[in-house]
Design an enzyme around this catalytic site. Structure first.
Site, PDB file in Angstrom:
ATOM      1  N   THR A 134       0.815  -1.219   0.000  1.00 17.98           N
ATOM      2  CA  THR A 134       0.000   0.000   0.000  1.00 17.98           C
ATOM      3  C   THR A 134       0.849   1.271   0.000  1.00 17.98           C
ATOM      4  O   THR A 134       0.344   2.358   0.255  1.00 17.98           O
ATOM      5  CB  THR A 134      -0.932   0.002   1.224  1.00 17.98           C
ATOM      6  OG1 THR A 134      -0.134  -0.175   2.415  1.00 17.98           O
ATOM      7  CG2 THR A 134      -1.938  -1.135   1.139  1.00 17.98           C
ATOM      8  N   GLU A 135       2.136   1.137  -0.303  1.00 13.80           N
ATOM      9  CA  GLU A 135       3.035   2.288  -0.215  1.00 13.80           C
ATOM     10  C   GLU A 135       2.612   3.453  -1.098  1.00 13.80           C
ATOM     11  O   GLU A 135       2.604   4.610  -0.660  1.00 13.80           O
ATOM     12  CB  GLU A 135       4.476   1.859  -0.570  1.00 13.80           C
ATOM     13  CG  GLU A 135       5.227   1.188   0.552  1.00 13.80           C
ATOM     14  CD  GLU A 135       4.859  -0.277   0.734  1.00 13.80           C
ATOM     15  OE1 GLU A 135       5.476  -0.940   1.568  1.00 13.80           O
ATOM     16  OE2 GLU A 135       3.943  -0.774   0.041  1.00 13.80           O
ATOM     17  N   LEU A 136       2.270   3.173  -2.357  1.00 14.70           N
ATOM     18  CA  LEU A 136       1.925   4.284  -3.248  1.00 14.70           C
ATOM     19  C   LEU A 136       0.631   4.969  -2.813  1.00 14.70           C
ATOM     20  O   LEU A 136       0.470   6.178  -3.006  1.00 14.70           O
ATOM     21  CB  LEU A 136       1.821   3.808  -4.701  1.00 14.70           C
ATOM     22  CG  LEU A 136       3.111   4.030  -5.531  1.00 14.70           C
ATOM     23  CD1 LEU A 136       4.254   3.187  -4.981  1.00 14.70           C
ATOM     24  CD2 LEU A 136       2.881   3.721  -6.997  1.00 14.70           C
ATOM     25  N   ALA A 195      -0.092   5.531   0.203  1.00 13.34           N
ATOM     26  CA  ALA A 195       0.336   6.432   1.272  1.00 13.34           C
ATOM     27  C   ALA A 195       1.247   7.535   0.751  1.00 13.34           C
ATOM     28  O   ALA A 195       1.545   8.478   1.491  1.00 13.34           O
ATOM     29  CB  ALA A 195       1.057   5.638   2.359  1.00 13.34           C
ATOM     30  N   GLY A 196       1.714   7.401  -0.492  1.00 12.47           N
ATOM     31  CA  GLY A 196       2.522   8.455  -1.100  1.00 12.47           C
ATOM     32  C   GLY A 196       4.014   8.307  -0.924  1.00 12.47           C
ATOM     33  O   GLY A 196       4.751   9.293  -1.017  1.00 12.47           O
TER      34      GLY A 196
END
Length: 245
Positions: free
Chosen positions: A123-125, A127-128
């Site tokens: 889910t990193e992207l 979260a930015g």
């Protein structure tokens, strides 16, 4: 942070950092230390205490600590992942609930992944934030071509879909998860330890070569992006969105 128990010469490591085992500097720093402490164990099982394997990076600590914390945190994340990935003995992940972002990467660093429920994903992207080299290459080793969709889609996969792409090897009933992980670890111990370790190094060589090729150029940029004011603002907004009903 990490509880240890011995089951017939197999070390069971239980992440114990709050209800969802968020990854902070202290927990990540403990991973290589604990693995070194159980070096004589025939195999290792990694699981989570409470209701999740790990919900990923403690973003609240990232925002509160700012660039100074990030500068210490990102290398600790890479070192923890490499310690699991490079451990010479069999390592089995007993994923007992959500395994997200860094939690997904820790599971992927293990030789065998069993899951009893929840979701798993990168889910990193959402979260930015971008990926450091080590987590990215360990994930590429685990899921191959499926990595593009996992990274760019930033979604969560149910256990069954994770099996389809090779991220999880088997879905197991919750009350049987640790017992099955111990059984799998015992099976892997059938190979002579030096032969197992050598085969594991052979399998991991392409991933480690990519780490050596790209880490020096990519990780400083990753650090810059994680530390920027824009990212901190994005993370504050992301955390606020998670708290909304």
């Amino acid at each position: 942070m990490i509880e240890t128990a011995d089951h017939g010469g197999i070390a069971v490591l239980t992440l114990a950092n709050g209800p969802v085992n968020v990854l902070d500097l202290e927990l990540l720093s403990a991973v290589p230390e604990v693995l070194a402490a159980v070096a004589d164990a025939r195999a290792v099982v990694v699981t989570g205490g409470g209701r999740a394997f790990s919900a990923g990076v403690d973003l609240k600590r990232i925002v509160e600590g700012g660039p100074g914390y990030v500068e210490k945190f990102l290398p600790a994340l890479s070192e923890a992942v490499l310690a699991l990935f490079g451990h010479p003995k069999p390592v089995v992940a007993a994923v007992n609930g959500h395994a997200l972002a860094g939690g997904c990467v820790l599971a992927a660093a293990c030789d065998v992944r069993l899951m009893s429920g929840g979701t798993i994903g990168l889910t990193e992207l959402a979260a930015g934030v971008p990926f450091p080299t080590v987590p990215l290459e360990v994930m590429r080793h685990a899921v191959g071509p499926a990595l593009d969709t996992m990274v760019l889609g930033a979604g969560r996969l149910p256990a069954g879909r994770a099996v389809e792409i090779g991220l999880v090897h088997e879905v197991v009933q919750p009350d049987r998860l640790v017992a099955e992980a111990l059984r799998r670890a015992q099976e892997l111990c059938a190979a002579p330890p030096d032969v197992y370790a050598f085969a594991k190094r052979q399998l991991h060589t392409p991933a480690l070569e990519r780490v050596r090729a790209f880490q020096a150029s990519d990780d400083p940029e990753v650090l810059r992006m994680w530390s920027s004011e824009r990212t901190m603002a994005t993370l504050r907004g992301y955390l606020a969105s998670l708290r909304r009903p």
